[in-house]
Structure formats: structure tokens, C-alpha cells
Design an enzyme around this catalytic site. Structure first.
Site: not given
Ligand SMILES: [Zn+2]
Length: 343
Positions: A124, A248
Site C-alpha cells: 500500500h 489475508d
Molecule cells: Zn492485505
């Protein structure tokens, strides 16, 4: 014989996030499981830290100094989710180094993949911003290192973290020398990663986003890899394949809503490995991204390593409920094949 290098340094545990899903116990669980099971063909290796110059190949210099200054002044927050502790800057440099060392391993040991285990995670973090638990983009830093050191014209990044790799896209989207493939839950954090985001300028067509609905699992991921990733990779002919290995999307993960199993992660790792063998002499390097279930994360990492070493994948948790119907993703895959001229 394949020996997978796993790059880990305890300095990455010193990125102190407090009460936070992204905490030091994630890496501790992975390392203790590897040390407990001692899988054949897996070697834990200490990385060296990334240099400022290596980080600056992917990030704005002022942004790097900003992170360093916050850490030096006792820590703080980049956003509500993204903590900087006094040791976070040092940990982040070491995490980026883990990705760089993974690249060097797969070039120095022909046919042997590698996996870097950084903290904080990276995908990110963009050219001049950090967010979503990420400070420096370990993946992009490793790719820039690979391009410079080995004079590569084409690197493929496969990002199967459940979240869109918006930071990696920010750094690579203007660039045809990197093909970014990101498969992610959508709509979901960080909100980007629609099919229409395909790259900018010279990079037009070299960003492939596959946004999938919640509840997608092993079948949807396998179908996407077979129908989108494999033909796109064969057309691109990468000289190196990198993986943003987030776990995830596991059905046990507390943060997201996808239903990939431990076995499923092994299968995804297998498809990527077969592509690397077919297209680039087995040059394959991964960096850890997310994955927040204390049992599913280490099991999924071990499944990945077992696949790459030809070992047996252990799946203590099984698939998501066997009666579960996955959403039909044929429509979105058809649309993506059209956008990217894959038919
Ligand atoms: Zn993630």
C-alpha cells in the site's frame, strides 16, 4: 535440487505497532513453524538492510526522510492504521532488504525461488505516501533493484494479497517494464483496483486488476490464474517473476471476506512457480504482505514453501465449508480478457 531461501531478520520484530493486527507475532509464528518442522529444502537466511539509494529508486526522498524523522522523534501515526515506532525506520530498511536479498538469491541460485519476510508490509506504500500498515514498498524496491542490477526489461509482479496493491500500482503504472497483476476483494480497502485501471502512458496495458466479490475462494482464484494470469504472463515473457504474497484471502483471516484455503495458497504458488520455470529459468522471488490469522498465516507460508520445494502441503484447516457455493466470476473475467486482449 531446489533450496528456497527465506530471508528473515529479527530487527523486523522491532517495528512496534502495539495492539494491532499487523504485529511481530506474525513473523514469530512463521519462523517458529519453519524451525519446528524443518522442511527439507528450506533455508532461513539473514538479509542485509536496503540502502537509502535502493529505497529511493522506488520512493520520493522527502517521503523517506519524513518516515525517518517521525521514528527519530519517538514515533507517531501516518494514518489511523499505520503506526511508526522509534525502531520502525530501521525495521523497514531491513524489510526492504529482505526483498532485495530474495531477488539476489534467485539469480545466484538458478532454479531456486526465495521468499522475503518483511515487516512492515509494503504494497500500500506508493512513491510519496504510506498507508494501510505499509511504510516502504518492499516489492517495488526489490523490483527496481532487480531491474538495475540484472538489466531486466520485463518483470512480472503477481499480487494475491486480498487487498489491492495500490502502492505498487502507483510506483509501476507508468512503466511497461513491470507487468502488475493484482487479484483482490472488491469493493474493499483501499477502494482502488477496478478493471479500468490498466496503467498510464507507456505503462498502458501493463497493469491488470482483477477485482473479485467477497466469498471468492480456491475455485475463483484458480480460474483467474488460468484464464488471466497465465496467458498474460506467456504474452509478456518476464525475465523475473515476483510475488506479493499476502495470505489475508484465507477463509480464516479476520480482516477480509475471501475463502482461499491453505491448500489453495499452495496451488497458487504452484501455478506461479510453473510459470517461472516455463518463462524465466525458475527465477521467482516473493515478499510477504498481509495475513492476520495466527494459525492460517504460518500454515499458508509453509504450504507455499512446500510447493516450491516439491514437498507435501499440510492443510490442518481444510477448505471453507464444503457446501459453500462460490460466486460466479465468469462475467468479470470475460470483461478483463476483453480489456487486455487476451482472447
Ligand atoms: Zn492485505
Amino acid at each position: 535440487l531446489t533450496t528456497v531461501g527465506v530471508f528473515y531478520h529479527p530487527l523486523c520484530l522491532e517495528h512496534d505497532t502495539g495492539e494491532h493486527p499487523e504485529n511481530a507475532s506474525r513473523l514469530e509464528a512463521i519462523i517458529s513453524q519453519i524451525e519446528g518442522e524443518r522442511p527439507a529444502g528450506v533455508e532461513i537466511v539473514r538479509p542485509y538492510p536496503a540502502s537509502l539509494e535502493q529505497v529511493a529508486n522506488a520512493h520520493d526522498t522527502k517521503y523517506i526522510q519524513h518516515i525517518r524523522a517521525i521514528a527519530a522523534n519517538g514515533g507517531g501515526y501516518l494514518d489511523l492504521d499505520t503506526v511508526i515506532s522509534p525502531r520502525s525506520y530501521k525495521a523497514a530498511l531491513m524489510g526492504a532488504g529482505a526483498g532485495i536479498c530474495a531477488v539476489d538469491w534467485t539469480f545466484e541460485n538458478p532454479g531456486s525461488p526465495a521468499l522475503g519476510l518483511p515487516r512492515p508490509p509494503g504494497h500500500h506504500a506508493g512513491h510519496a505516501f504510506g498507508m494501510g500498515f505499509c511504510l516502504f514498498n518492499n516489492q517495488a524496491i526489490a523490483v527496481r533493484h532487480a531491474q538495475r542490477r540484472y538489466n531486466l526489461k520485463r518483470v512480472l509482479i503477481v499480487d494475491y494479497d486480498v487487498h489491492h496493491g495500490n502502492g505498487t500500482q502507483d510506483i509501476t503504472e507508468k512503466d511497461s517494464s513491470v507487468l502488475l497483476f493484482s487479484i483482490h476483494q472488491h469493493p474493499y480497502y483501499p477502494g482502488t483496483g477496478g478493471t479500468e485501471e490498466t496503467g498510464i502512458g507507456d505503462g498502458k496495458g501493463y497493469t491488470i486488476n482483477v477485482p473479485l466479490p467477497a466469498d471468492s475462494g480456491d475455485r475463483a482464484y484458480r480460474q483467474t490464474f488460468e484464464e488471466i494470469l497465465v496467458p498474460a504472463a506467456r504474452r509478456y515473457r518476464p525475465e523475473l517473476i515476483m510475488v506479493s504474497a499476502g495470505f489475508d484471502a484465507h477463509w480464516m483471516d479476520p480482516l477480509a471476506g475471501m475463502h482461499v484455503s491453505t491448500t489453495g495458497f499452495g496451488e497458487l504458488a504452484g501455478i506461479v512457480w510453473e510459470l517461472a520455470v516455463e518463462l524465466c529459468d525458475g527465477r521467482l522471488a516473493g515478499v510477504l504482505e498481509g495475513g492476520y490469522d495466527p494459525r492460517a498465516l504460518p500454515a499458508s507460508v509453509l504450504a507455499t514453501l512446500a510447493t516450491w520445494t516439491g514437498g507435501h502441503v499440510e492443510d490442518p484447516f481444510g477448505p471453507y465449508h464444503s457446501y459453500h457455493q462460490e460466486p460466479d466470476i465468469s462475467g468479470v473475467l470475460k470483461q478483463i480478457r476483453k480489456i487486455h486482449h487476451l482472447d
